[in-house]
Design a protein around this motif. Structure first.
Motif, PDB file in Angstrom:
ATOM      1  N   ARG A  16      36.917  92.436-104.701  1.00 11.55           N
ATOM      2  CA  ARG A  16      36.053  92.315-103.668  1.00 11.55           C
ATOM      3  C   ARG A  16      36.781  91.695-102.455  1.00 11.55           C
ATOM      4  NH1 ARG A  16      31.398  88.881-106.129  1.00 11.55           N
ATOM      5  NH2 ARG A  16      31.967  87.677-104.613  1.00 11.55           N
ATOM      6  N   ALA A  17      36.359  92.069-101.275  1.00 10.55           N
ATOM      7  CA  ALA A  17      36.958  91.717-100.029  1.00 10.55           C
ATOM      8  C   ALA A  17      36.003  90.623 -99.298  1.00 10.55           C
ATOM      9  CB  ALA A  17      37.174  92.876 -99.158  1.00 10.55           C
ATOM     10  N   SER A  18      35.620  89.785-100.320  1.00  8.81           N
ATOM     11  CA  SER A  18      34.514  88.876-100.205  1.00  8.81           C
ATOM     12  C   SER A  18      34.966  87.705 -99.221  1.00  8.81           C
ATOM     13  CB  SER A  18      33.758  88.102-101.330  1.00  8.81           C
ATOM     14  OG  SER A  18      34.754  87.573-102.047  1.00  8.81           O
ATOM     15  N   GLU A  19      33.979  87.177 -98.473  1.00  9.28           N
ATOM     16  CA  GLU A  19      34.088  85.790 -97.823  1.00  9.28           C
ATOM     17  C   GLU A  19      35.322  85.736 -96.899  1.00  9.28           C
ATOM     18  OE1 GLU A  19      33.436  82.453 -99.951  1.00  9.28           O
ATOM     19  OE2 GLU A  19      31.582  83.352-101.095  1.00  9.28           O
ATOM     20  N   GLU A  20      35.506  86.922 -96.343  1.00  9.47           N
ATOM     21  CA  GLU A  20      36.615  87.064 -95.391  1.00  9.47           C
ATOM     22  C   GLU A  20      36.216  86.292 -93.852  1.00  9.47           C
ATOM     23  OE1 GLU A  20      37.329  91.018 -94.837  1.00  9.47           O
ATOM     24  OE2 GLU A  20      37.968  91.418 -96.917  1.00  9.47           O
ATOM     25  N   THR A  21      37.180  85.552 -93.315  1.00 10.78           N
ATOM     26  CA  THR A  21      36.812  85.338 -92.229  1.00 10.78           C
ATOM     27  C   THR A  21      37.515  86.172 -90.847  1.00 10.78           C
ATOM     28  OG1 THR A  21      37.070  83.040 -92.977  1.00 10.78           O
ATOM     29  CG2 THR A  21      37.163  83.067 -90.390  1.00 10.78           C
ATOM     30  N   LYS A  22      36.533  86.627 -90.063  1.00  8.44           N
ATOM     31  CA  LYS A  22      36.980  87.472 -88.915  1.00  8.44           C
ATOM     32  C   LYS A  22      36.516  86.748 -87.607  1.00  8.44           C
ATOM     33  CE  LYS A  22      36.286  92.272 -87.151  1.00  8.44           C
ATOM     34  NZ  LYS A  22      35.773  93.338 -87.275  1.00  8.44           N
ATOM     35  N   GLY A  23      37.851  86.329 -87.018  1.00  8.42           N
ATOM     36  CA  GLY A  23      37.428  85.423 -85.717  1.00  8.42           C
ATOM     37  C   GLY A  23      36.640  84.289 -86.066  1.00  8.42           C
ATOM     38  N   ASN A  24      35.259  84.133 -85.469  1.00  6.47           N
ATOM     39  CA  ASN A  24      34.325  82.859 -85.705  1.00  6.47           C
ATOM     40  C   ASN A  24      33.327  83.327 -86.644  1.00  6.47           C
ATOM     41  OD1 ASN A  24      36.070  81.270 -83.947  1.00  6.47           O
ATOM     42  ND2 ASN A  24      34.693  81.988 -82.273  1.00  6.47           N
ATOM     43  N   PHE A  25      33.407  84.623 -86.923  1.00  9.26           N
ATOM     44  CA  PHE A  25      32.263  85.035 -87.850  1.00  9.26           C
ATOM     45  C   PHE A  25      32.657  84.818 -89.488  1.00  9.26           C
ATOM     46  CE2 PHE A  25      31.575  87.091 -83.816  1.00  9.26           C
ATOM     47  CZ  PHE A  25      30.221  86.592 -83.736  1.00  9.26           C
ATOM     48  N   HIS A  26      31.826  84.331 -90.291  1.00  6.80           N
ATOM     49  CA  HIS A  26      32.324  84.329 -91.651  1.00  6.80           C
ATOM     50  C   HIS A  26      31.469  85.659 -92.466  1.00  6.80           C
ATOM     51  CE1 HIS A  26      33.534  82.238 -95.234  1.00  6.80           C
ATOM     52  NE2 HIS A  26      32.277  82.549 -95.961  1.00  6.80           N
ATOM     53  N   ILE A  27      32.114  86.399 -92.928  1.00  3.06           N
ATOM     54  CA  ILE A  27      31.777  87.873 -93.530  1.00  3.06           C
ATOM     55  C   ILE A  27      31.332  87.520 -94.984  1.00  3.06           C
ATOM     56  CG2 ILE A  27      31.977  90.091 -94.136  1.00  3.06           C
ATOM     57  CD1 ILE A  27      33.963  90.226 -91.736  1.00  3.06           C
ATOM     58  N   MET A  28      30.026  87.715 -95.586  1.00  2.00           N
ATOM     59  CA  MET A  28      29.709  87.399 -96.733  1.00  2.00           C
ATOM     60  C   MET A  28      29.065  88.576 -97.158  1.00  2.00           C
ATOM     61  SD  MET A  28      27.096  84.594 -98.348  1.00  2.00           S
ATOM     62  CE  MET A  28      28.296  83.101 -97.826  1.00  2.00           C
ATOM     63  N   GLN A  29      29.357  88.833 -98.785  1.00  3.85           N
ATOM     64  CA  GLN A  29      29.027  89.965 -99.481  1.00  3.85           C
ATOM     65  C   GLN A  29      27.594  89.698 -99.615  1.00  3.85           C
ATOM     66  OE1 GLN A  29      30.817  92.381-100.398  1.00  3.85           O
ATOM     67  NE2 GLN A  29      32.723  91.858 -99.696  1.00  3.85           N
ATOM     68  N   ARG A 102      20.290  93.897 -83.805  1.00  6.42           N
ATOM     69  CA  ARG A 102      21.369  93.089 -83.244  1.00  6.42           C
ATOM     70  C   ARG A 102      22.797  93.850 -83.551  1.00  6.42           C
ATOM     71  NH1 ARG A 102      20.283  86.922 -85.454  1.00  6.42           N
ATOM     72  NH2 ARG A 102      18.241  87.144 -84.857  1.00  6.42           N
ATOM     73  N   GLY A 103      22.995  94.701 -84.066  1.00  8.52           N
ATOM     74  CA  GLY A 103      24.378  95.656 -83.878  1.00  8.52           C
ATOM     75  C   GLY A 103      24.837  96.011 -85.257  1.00  8.52           C
ATOM     76  N   LYS A 104      25.904  96.412 -85.647  1.00 15.47           N
ATOM     77  CA  LYS A 104      26.052  96.784 -86.966  1.00 15.47           C
ATOM     78  C   LYS A 104      26.720  95.715 -87.878  1.00 15.47           C
ATOM     79  CE  LYS A 104      27.714 101.419 -85.598  1.00 15.47           C
ATOM     80  NZ  LYS A 104      26.900 102.124 -86.265  1.00 15.47           N
ATOM     81  N   ARG A 105      26.394  95.552 -88.809  1.00 13.94           N
ATOM     82  CA  ARG A 105      26.639  94.313 -89.920  1.00 13.94           C
ATOM     83  C   ARG A 105      27.361  95.048 -91.079  1.00 13.94           C
ATOM     84  NH1 ARG A 105      24.415  89.456 -88.783  1.00 13.94           N
ATOM     85  NH2 ARG A 105      25.608  88.657 -90.256  1.00 13.94           N
ATOM     86  N   LEU A 106      28.236  94.225 -91.634  1.00 16.70           N
ATOM     87  CA  LEU A 106      28.922  94.545 -92.726  1.00 16.70           C
ATOM     88  C   LEU A 106      27.942  94.141 -93.998  1.00 16.70           C
ATOM     89  CD1 LEU A 106      31.468  95.588 -94.400  1.00 16.70           C
ATOM     90  CD2 LEU A 106      32.311  93.222 -94.611  1.00 16.70           C
ATOM     91  N   ILE A 107      27.663  94.819 -95.176  1.00 19.04           N
ATOM     92  CA  ILE A 107      26.663  94.691 -95.968  1.00 19.04           C
ATOM     93  C   ILE A 107      27.584  94.271 -97.355  1.00 19.04           C
ATOM     94  CG2 ILE A 107      25.047  95.510 -97.720  1.00 19.04           C
ATOM     95  CD1 ILE A 107      23.804  94.936 -94.803  1.00 19.04           C
ATOM     96  N   TRP A 108      28.618  95.190 -97.486  1.00 20.87           N
ATOM     97  CA  TRP A 108      29.305  95.048 -98.839  1.00 20.87           C
ATOM     98  C   TRP A 108      30.716  95.728 -98.280  1.00 20.87           C
ATOM     99  CZ3 TRP A 108      31.635  98.561-102.402  1.00 20.87           C
ATOM    100  CH2 TRP A 108      31.791  98.055-103.620  1.00 20.87           C
ATOM    101  N   SER A 109      31.805  95.099 -98.991  1.00 22.26           N
ATOM    102  CA  SER A 109      33.345  95.768 -98.789  1.00 22.26           C
ATOM    103  C   SER A 109      34.065  95.582-100.209  1.00 22.26           C
ATOM    104  CB  SER A 109      33.906  95.195 -97.737  1.00 22.26           C
ATOM    105  OG  SER A 109      34.084  93.853 -97.828  1.00 22.26           O
ATOM    106  N   ALA A 110      35.076  96.361-100.445  1.00 22.82           N
ATOM    107  CA  ALA A 110      35.938  96.502-101.590  1.00 22.82           C
ATOM    108  C   ALA A 110      37.085  96.953-101.088  1.00 22.82           C
ATOM    109  CB  ALA A 110      35.114  96.941-102.687  1.00 22.82           C
TER     110      ALA A 110
END
Length: 132
Positions: A16-29, A102-110
């Motif tokens: 899982r590419a979970s809980e990555e930080t991209k800039g100031n945004f916290h990406i969560m699965q 509000r734009g494109k959002r990441l839902i899930w990544s691996a």
């Protein structure tokens, strides 16, 4: 619609590419959700999934990717989700992206780890044993 994965892809190959930080945004699965007829609904936030599980309104359907099945819901509205693939030499990136207001959002990544290097190393090891 869920289908069985190919026999040569196992959980150990996918991380899982979970809980990555991209800039100031916290990406969560997100957690995948099925209705009681096993039809897919929109993925939900992990806190919402925990709430549904604690109240007994949902059950765990699959551990990986973590999927819950709702006990009382039939059908529902779903938004279009894009399946993105980033092929690489050692790993392949897989992502689900939804287009919200509000734009494109990441839902899930691996990331899918390729076995090419493992196979090459095993063949070289076997070759060295023959020559020794």
């Amino acid at each position: 619609m869920y289908t069985k994965p190919p026999h040569n892809i196992v959980e150990e190959d996918i991380t899982r590419a979970s809980e990555e930080t991209k800039g100031n945004f916290h990406i969560m699965q997100r957690v995948f959700v099925l209705d009681r007829n096993k039809q897919p609904l929109m993925p939900c936030h992990p806190a919402r999934a925990r709430e549904l599980l604690d109240k007994g309104k949902a059950a765990v359907y699959r551990q990986y990717p973590f999927t819950i099945i709702l006990k009382e819901r039939d059908g529902g509205d779903v938004q279009p989700i894009a399946f993105k693939v980033d092929p690489g030499s050692k790993t392949t990136g897989i992502a689900l992206v939804a287009d919200f207001k509000r734009g494109k959002r990441l839902i899930w990544s691996a990331e899918l780890a390729h076995r090419g290097q493992q196979i090459k190393d095993a063949l070289e090891s076997r070759r060295s044993l023959r020559r020794g």
